[in-house]
Design a protein around this motif. Sequence first.
Motif, mmCIF file in Angstrom:
data_model
loop_
_atom_site.group_PDB
_atom_site.id
_atom_site.type_symbol
_atom_site.label_atom_id
_atom_site.label_comp_id
_atom_site.label_asym_id
_atom_site.label_seq_id
_atom_site.Cartn_x
_atom_site.Cartn_y
_atom_site.Cartn_z
ATOM 1 N N GLN A 192 5.599 -65.784 5.709
ATOM 2 C CA GLN A 192 6.183 -65.857 7.064
ATOM 3 C C GLN A 192 6.582 -64.475 7.556
ATOM 4 O O GLN A 192 6.304 -64.090 8.679
ATOM 5 N N ARG A 193 7.255 -63.715 6.679
ATOM 6 C CA ARG A 193 7.762 -62.403 7.113
ATOM 7 C C ARG A 193 6.637 -61.436 7.486
ATOM 8 O O ARG A 193 6.803 -60.587 8.349
ATOM 9 N N PHE A 194 5.489 -61.550 6.802
ATOM 10 C CA PHE A 194 4.400 -60.602 7.078
ATOM 11 C C PHE A 194 3.257 -61.251 7.869
ATOM 12 O O PHE A 194 2.169 -60.696 7.956
ATOM 13 N N ALA A 195 3.550 -62.400 8.476
ATOM 14 C CA ALA A 195 2.490 -63.156 9.161
ATOM 15 C C ALA A 195 1.785 -62.366 10.254
ATOM 16 O O ALA A 195 0.599 -62.555 10.503
ATOM 17 N N ALA A 196 2.518 -61.464 10.918
ATOM 18 C CA ALA A 196 1.938 -60.765 12.071
ATOM 19 C C ALA A 196 1.182 -59.492 11.689
ATOM 20 O O ALA A 196 0.688 -58.770 12.559
ATOM 21 N N GLU A 197 1.085 -59.200 10.390
ATOM 22 C CA GLU A 197 0.556 -57.891 9.973
ATOM 23 C C GLU A 197 -0.950 -57.867 9.716
ATOM 24 O O GLU A 197 -1.496 -56.816 9.398
ATOM 25 N N GLY A 198 -1.607 -59.006 9.834
ATOM 26 C CA GLY A 198 -3.063 -59.035 9.598
ATOM 27 C C GLY A 198 -3.438 -58.668 8.174
ATOM 28 O O GLY A 198 -4.440 -57.979 7.923
ATOM 29 N N ILE A 199 -2.641 -59.140 7.208
ATOM 30 C CA ILE A 199 -2.865 -58.817 5.790
ATOM 31 C C ILE A 199 -4.216 -59.370 5.311
ATOM 32 O O ILE A 199 -4.548 -60.531 5.580
ATOM 33 N N THR A 200 -4.976 -58.530 4.590
ATOM 34 C CA THR A 200 -6.258 -58.998 4.037
ATOM 35 C C THR A 200 -6.256 -59.061 2.515
ATOM 36 O O THR A 200 -7.115 -59.717 1.922
ATOM 37 N N LYS A 201 -5.324 -58.341 1.859
ATOM 38 C CA LYS A 201 -5.237 -58.356 0.384
ATOM 39 C C LYS A 201 -3.784 -58.206 -0.028
ATOM 40 O O LYS A 201 -2.992 -57.548 0.668
ATOM 41 N N ILE A 202 -3.477 -58.793 -1.186
ATOM 42 C CA ILE A 202 -2.162 -58.565 -1.794
ATOM 43 C C ILE A 202 -2.377 -57.802 -3.091
ATOM 44 O O ILE A 202 -3.301 -58.116 -3.856
ATOM 45 N N VAL A 203 -1.547 -56.788 -3.314
ATOM 46 C CA VAL A 203 -1.634 -56.006 -4.546
ATOM 47 C C VAL A 203 -0.295 -56.064 -5.256
ATOM 48 O O VAL A 203 0.761 -55.898 -4.641
ATOM 49 N N THR A 204 -0.343 -56.334 -6.562
ATOM 50 C CA THR A 204 0.871 -56.346 -7.362
ATOM 51 C C THR A 204 0.591 -55.654 -8.685
ATOM 52 O O THR A 204 -0.433 -54.996 -8.861
ATOM 53 N N ILE A 205 1.539 -55.790 -9.612
ATOM 54 C CA ILE A 205 1.426 -55.087 -10.889
ATOM 55 C C ILE A 205 1.686 -56.115 -11.987
ATOM 56 O O ILE A 205 2.546 -56.983 -11.830
ATOM 57 N N GLU A 206 0.909 -56.034 -13.076
ATOM 58 C CA GLU A 206 1.136 -57.032 -14.127
ATOM 59 C C GLU A 206 2.448 -56.755 -14.857
ATOM 60 O O GLU A 206 2.861 -55.595 -14.913
ATOM 61 N N SER A 207 3.132 -57.746 -15.374
ATOM 62 C CA SER A 207 2.800 -59.149 -15.273
ATOM 63 C C SER A 207 3.745 -59.892 -14.317
ATOM 64 O O SER A 207 3.372 -60.909 -13.742
#
Length: 197
Positions: free
Chosen positions: A44-59
Amino acid sequence: MRLLEEKIKLDGRVLSDNVLKVDSFLNHQIDPQLMNELGKEFAQRFAAEGITKIVTIESSGIAPAVMTGLYMNVPVIFARKRKSLTLTDDLLTASVHSFTKNETSELAIARKYINESDKVLIIDDFLANGQAALALVEMVNQANADVAGIGIVIEKSFQPGAQKLKENGLRVESLARIASLSNGEVTFIKENMEELV
Ligand code: 5GP
């Protein structure tokens, strides 16, 4: 986010003035219902940003990142902490010093998973000094993609990470913001405390 703050109050353990243990729902055992709510909130918070990928770090970033990816309907990529034998592609890399383990590790993401048209949302479990988030930003930059924002489950606002990221022009959304862990107690920053009343 009230639900998360209540969970931290109930199940979090303050290990020292600057370390919070949340092994019972985020860092070891995982609470899927809570992860679902966190994912919905980030989406919801980033809904307007046109996000195409999420990047995180394991684990520990993976669970909230995957739930966010589910709600945003985008792929989730996690940076691996050391080069695995199967990770033989052209790589995006950065080194990161772990706040909790006091060791430096090399992060790697196969370059083919991020391209220059991507708008990336970075997700992580904790924000302390900002090293992990900045390393992920560096790798997204190596791919010439945009970082559209950073979503953090638990921000320790008394440490410099959030400020550092904001000074770099990055939008940071943290679902719980901790003002202090002094005297074995978790204190949230004021606006969140008001939510709890
Ligand atoms: P930073 O890179 O911002 O200094 O630290 C963020 C990373 O360190 C997170 O990915 C998280 O794994 C770990 N971390 C930092 N502070 C804490 C903490 O208080 N508790 C736990 N469980 N992990 C933390």
